[in-house]
Every structure is written in structure tokens, then in C-alpha cells.
Design a protein around this motif. Sequence first.
Motif, PDB file in Angstrom:
ATOM      1  N   PHE A 272     -35.506 -24.894 -56.063  1.00  0.00           N
ATOM      2  CA  PHE A 272     -35.429 -23.478 -55.689  1.00  0.00           C
ATOM      3  C   PHE A 272     -34.139 -23.213 -54.904  1.00  0.00           C
ATOM      4  N   ALA A 273     -33.834 -24.094 -53.947  1.00  0.00           N
ATOM      5  CA  ALA A 273     -32.628 -23.931 -53.128  1.00  0.00           C
ATOM      6  C   ALA A 273     -31.362 -24.153 -53.955  1.00  0.00           C
TER       7      ALA A 273
ATOM      8  N   SER B 126     -34.252 -19.660 -58.070  1.00  0.00           N
ATOM      9  CA  SER B 126     -34.889 -19.603 -59.387  1.00  0.00           C
ATOM     10  C   SER B 126     -35.198 -21.023 -59.861  1.00  0.00           C
ATOM     11  N   PHE B 127     -35.755 -21.121 -61.036  1.00  0.00           N
ATOM     12  CA  PHE B 127     -36.067 -22.404 -61.651  1.00  0.00           C
ATOM     13  C   PHE B 127     -35.432 -22.455 -63.033  1.00  0.00           C
TER      14      PHE B 127
ATOM     15  N   GLU C 216     -38.331 -26.185 -65.840  1.00  0.00           N
ATOM     16  CA  GLU C 216     -39.085 -26.266 -64.579  1.00  0.00           C
ATOM     17  C   GLU C 216     -40.151 -25.180 -64.520  1.00  0.00           C
ATOM     18  N   LEU C 217     -39.787 -23.967 -64.933  1.00  0.00           N
ATOM     19  CA  LEU C 217     -40.759 -22.873 -64.916  1.00  0.00           C
ATOM     20  C   LEU C 217     -41.927 -23.177 -65.842  1.00  0.00           C
TER      21      LEU C 217
ATOM     22  N   PHE D 196     -44.736 -24.031 -47.852  1.00  0.00           N
ATOM     23  CA  PHE D 196     -43.347 -24.148 -48.322  1.00  0.00           C
ATOM     24  C   PHE D 196     -42.425 -23.168 -47.591  1.00  0.00           C
ATOM     25  N   PHE D 197     -42.963 -22.070 -47.128  1.00  0.00           N
ATOM     26  CA  PHE D 197     -42.151 -20.978 -46.625  1.00  0.00           C
ATOM     27  C   PHE D 197     -42.257 -20.769 -45.116  1.00  0.00           C
ATOM     28  N   LYS D 198     -43.024 -21.610 -44.447  1.00  0.00           N
ATOM     29  CA  LYS D 198     -43.156 -21.479 -42.995  1.00  0.00           C
ATOM     30  C   LYS D 198     -41.904 -22.004 -42.308  1.00  0.00           C
TER      31      LYS D 198
END
Length: 107
Positions: free
Chosen positions: A37-38, A43-44, A48-49, A101-103
Motif C-alpha cells: 500500500f505504501a 493502491s494495489f 494483489e487486489l 493497520f491504520f492506528k
Amino acid sequence: MADSNTFEVEGKVYEIKFIFQRIDMYEQSHRPIMASFAQNGGSFSLGELRDLVAYGIKVEGGGYVSPQQGREMGQKLIEQNGYLDVFTAVTEALTRDCGFFFKTQSA
């Protein structure tokens, strides 16, 4: 896709939902989700998607499909609905189901 959370295939309703164990299974054979993602600017890749769908797809209220069957379903979903709609469904599911993942650490 019926909405961004569910879709129907041959009369069955499916959803994309992630749990820690399914993410772990995915990352054992793929680049870590957040690294991808980074690196890809949020995106992927197409593969991957498709494979994220494969590991997150399940019968609504039931069990997960096999990753092999999920790959086929993921490809069909992308072909029928477009990359952006499927990407949105996957990222919404990741945000909803894997908030860790987003914390961020707060001071």
C-alpha cells in the motif's frame, strides 16, 4: 456489486471480510499489505487486489471460500465491476475489519 460490501454470484450473496488469520495467510505468500500500500501510493497491483479478494471473500454469514476459488471470483469481480469498485470494497473492508493497520501512536 450489490453495494460496496456484498455481491451475488449464482444466487449466493458474498461479502469481503478480513480477519487476522486470513491476512496472515495472505502475507505468508505475498508482500505485506501495508508495505505494498505504501510503496504503490495507496493502491494495489491488479494481482494483489485479486488475491486480497481471494483471501477475504466469504458467503455472507457463512464461511470463507478457498483462496483458489476466491482468485477466480476476484478476477471476475474486477472484470465485471472495474478495478476501482473492487479496490473500494477491499479498502473499506480492511479499514472496517483491520483497523490495527491504520492506528497511530498518540503522544
